[in-house]
Write an enzyme that holds these catalytic residues in place. Sequence first.
Site, PDB file in Angstrom:
ATOM      1  N   LYS A   1     -10.539  -6.897 -10.452  1.00 43.81           N
ATOM      2  CA  LYS A   1     -10.307  -5.521 -10.030  1.00 43.81           C
ATOM      3  C   LYS A   1      -9.931  -4.716 -11.261  1.00 43.81           C
ATOM      4  O   LYS A   1      -9.139  -5.178 -12.084  1.00 43.81           O
ATOM      5  CB  LYS A   1      -9.178  -5.469  -8.995  1.00 43.81           C
ATOM      6  CG  LYS A   1      -8.909  -4.098  -8.406  1.00 43.81           C
ATOM      7  CD  LYS A   1      -7.783  -4.176  -7.378  1.00 43.81           C
ATOM      8  CE  LYS A   1      -7.484  -2.822  -6.767  1.00 43.81           C
ATOM      9  NZ  LYS A   1      -6.352  -2.893  -5.808  1.00 43.81           N
TER      10      LYS A   1
ATOM     11  N   ASP B   1       4.676  -9.004 -12.901  1.00 48.02           N
ATOM     12  CA  ASP B   1       5.256  -8.637 -11.606  1.00 48.02           C
ATOM     13  C   ASP B   1       6.737  -8.972 -11.530  1.00 48.02           C
ATOM     14  O   ASP B   1       7.498  -8.322 -10.809  1.00 48.02           O
ATOM     15  CB  ASP B   1       4.541  -9.389 -10.476  1.00 48.02           C
ATOM     16  CG  ASP B   1       3.211  -8.767 -10.094  1.00 48.02           C
ATOM     17  OD1 ASP B   1       2.781  -7.823 -10.783  1.00 48.02           O
ATOM     18  OD2 ASP B   1       2.605  -9.232  -9.105  1.00 48.02           O
TER      19      ASP B   1
ATOM     20  N   ASN C   1       0.033  -7.048   3.254  1.00 43.90           N
ATOM     21  CA  ASN C   1      -0.139  -8.404   3.763  1.00 43.90           C
ATOM     22  C   ASN C   1       0.958  -9.307   3.195  1.00 43.90           C
ATOM     23  O   ASN C   1       1.501 -10.170   3.874  1.00 43.90           O
ATOM     24  CB  ASN C   1      -1.516  -8.941   3.400  1.00 43.90           C
ATOM     25  CG  ASN C   1      -1.772 -10.294   4.023  1.00 43.90           C
ATOM     26  OD1 ASN C   1      -1.694 -10.450   5.234  1.00 43.90           O
ATOM     27  ND2 ASN C   1      -2.072 -11.289   3.201  1.00 43.90           N
ATOM     28  N   GLY C   2       1.293  -9.084   1.916  1.00 48.45           N
ATOM     29  CA  GLY C   2       2.505  -9.630   1.329  1.00 48.45           C
ATOM     30  C   GLY C   2       3.554  -8.537   1.385  1.00 48.45           C
ATOM     31  O   GLY C   2       3.227  -7.355   1.307  1.00 48.45           O
TER      32      GLY C   2
ATOM     33  N   MET D   1      -1.655  -6.549  10.550  1.00 48.27           N
ATOM     34  CA  MET D   1      -0.709  -5.822  11.387  1.00 48.27           C
ATOM     35  C   MET D   1      -1.411  -4.908  12.386  1.00 48.27           C
ATOM     36  O   MET D   1      -0.954  -4.741  13.532  1.00 48.27           O
ATOM     37  CB  MET D   1       0.242  -5.011  10.500  1.00 48.27           C
ATOM     38  CG  MET D   1       1.248  -4.157  11.251  1.00 48.27           C
ATOM     39  SD  MET D   1       2.457  -5.132  12.195  1.00 48.27           S
ATOM     40  CE  MET D   1       3.573  -5.605  10.874  1.00 48.27           C
TER      41      MET D   1
ATOM     42  N   GLY E   1       0.217  -0.785   2.022  1.00 46.83           N
ATOM     43  CA  GLY E   1      -0.680  -0.490   3.131  1.00 46.83           C
ATOM     44  C   GLY E   1      -0.016  -0.341   4.481  1.00 46.83           C
ATOM     45  O   GLY E   1      -0.253   0.640   5.200  1.00 46.83           O
TER      46      GLY E   1
ATOM     47  N   GLY F   1       3.414  -0.226   5.065  1.00 46.08           N
ATOM     48  CA  GLY F   1       4.538   0.698   4.954  1.00 46.08           C
ATOM     49  C   GLY F   1       4.120   2.154   4.975  1.00 46.08           C
ATOM     50  O   GLY F   1       4.809   3.002   5.547  1.00 46.08           O
TER      51      GLY F   1
END
Length: 397
Positions: free
Chosen positions: A15, A146, A209-210, A281, A328, A330
């Site tokens: 990406k 990270d 997703n995480g 979700m 995503g 949130g």
Amino acid sequence: MSAVLVVNSGSSSLKYQLIDAKSEEALATGLIERVGEGEGRIRHRGPGGSAEYTLVIPDHTAAFRAMLAAFGTDGSSLVEHPLDAVGHRVVHGGKRFFEPTIVTPLVEANIDDLADLAPLHNPANLDGIRAARQAFPAVPHVAVFDTAFHQTLEPAAYTYAIDAALAEEHRVRRYGFHGTSHKYVSGAVAELLGRPLGELKQIVLHLGNGASACAVDGGRSIDTSMGMTPLEGLVMGTRSGDIDPAVLFHLSRRAGLGIDELDELLNRRSGLLGLTGHGDMRDVRRVAESGDAVARLALDTVAHRLKHYIGAYTALLGGLDALTFTAGVGENDPDLRAAACKGLGVLGIQLDPERNAARSPGARIVSADGSPVTVLVVPTNEELEIARQALQAVAAG
């Protein structure tokens, strides 16, 4: 016009985003999938429009060649936008890397040495770094970790209460993840509120997703929900989050599950997927709205865990100025935000139902007028944060 190329190299993907160094505008973005899996797929968007096509991409070196070809045909040629830096996302920096770091052979070796702490991520990140250095040998390459944002945790926050010598030997401690996102969002909140970052007590909830929570005091991470790995903490799409470790012993003895099977269970077959059969979700909410009690329980479990961390982090911070939802889920699930904040008026958290329900792509305040704690929705931008940190590292030499 100079630019920064931001790269996120996965085990079978690449990406990337080209960002103008001055305006911070995204000039081009792309995703190359199925690297090393035969026929790969390329999606690229730039000034010349969007393109999607397939191509055999045997490795990350070939993926970078494909990326360069895509830039050359869409009007965002890297000749017209010379690179000031290439910024690389690296998942795990252990306790060695606490700031963006210019890549050298020694840095590559250290990233490789940390692979046992992130076996699914660091080797792929390193493949991308090596391929990028081959493609751009004259450009500074910067690794942005990270875990780095969480290097400000105090020992009491990162220490696990197990045999100290064993923990030291095997590097067992809390490291935390999503640090690039938490750093970006906490800074964006200060800017949006017009207040100095150094005086704000914040909780940032990165919910995708995480998912992870982070307590940020004056711009410094003081605690975070993910631990030695991204498995700990909140209920996630396929990960369990917090669980009694004795559950693993019980399942090993009674169900005959081995170490690898337990790893697979907790990381890939738990969370929303384990509870409902749906890891997304949106699907869980759709099923819950049709009256499914199991899906409803899953949503309640997610909200319960969020409240647990919001309360704990408010106590650790000694108060709270801002609670922010990002990523995503949130950013796009007002019902989850409402459930997470319900009953938290005792902490000064008062959501405005209409503001919360309103759909908007930008950063916004969703708390009620007069709420002691400002509740916000702020889109994350990890690529921009990586670009900023890469430029800072290059400027610092």
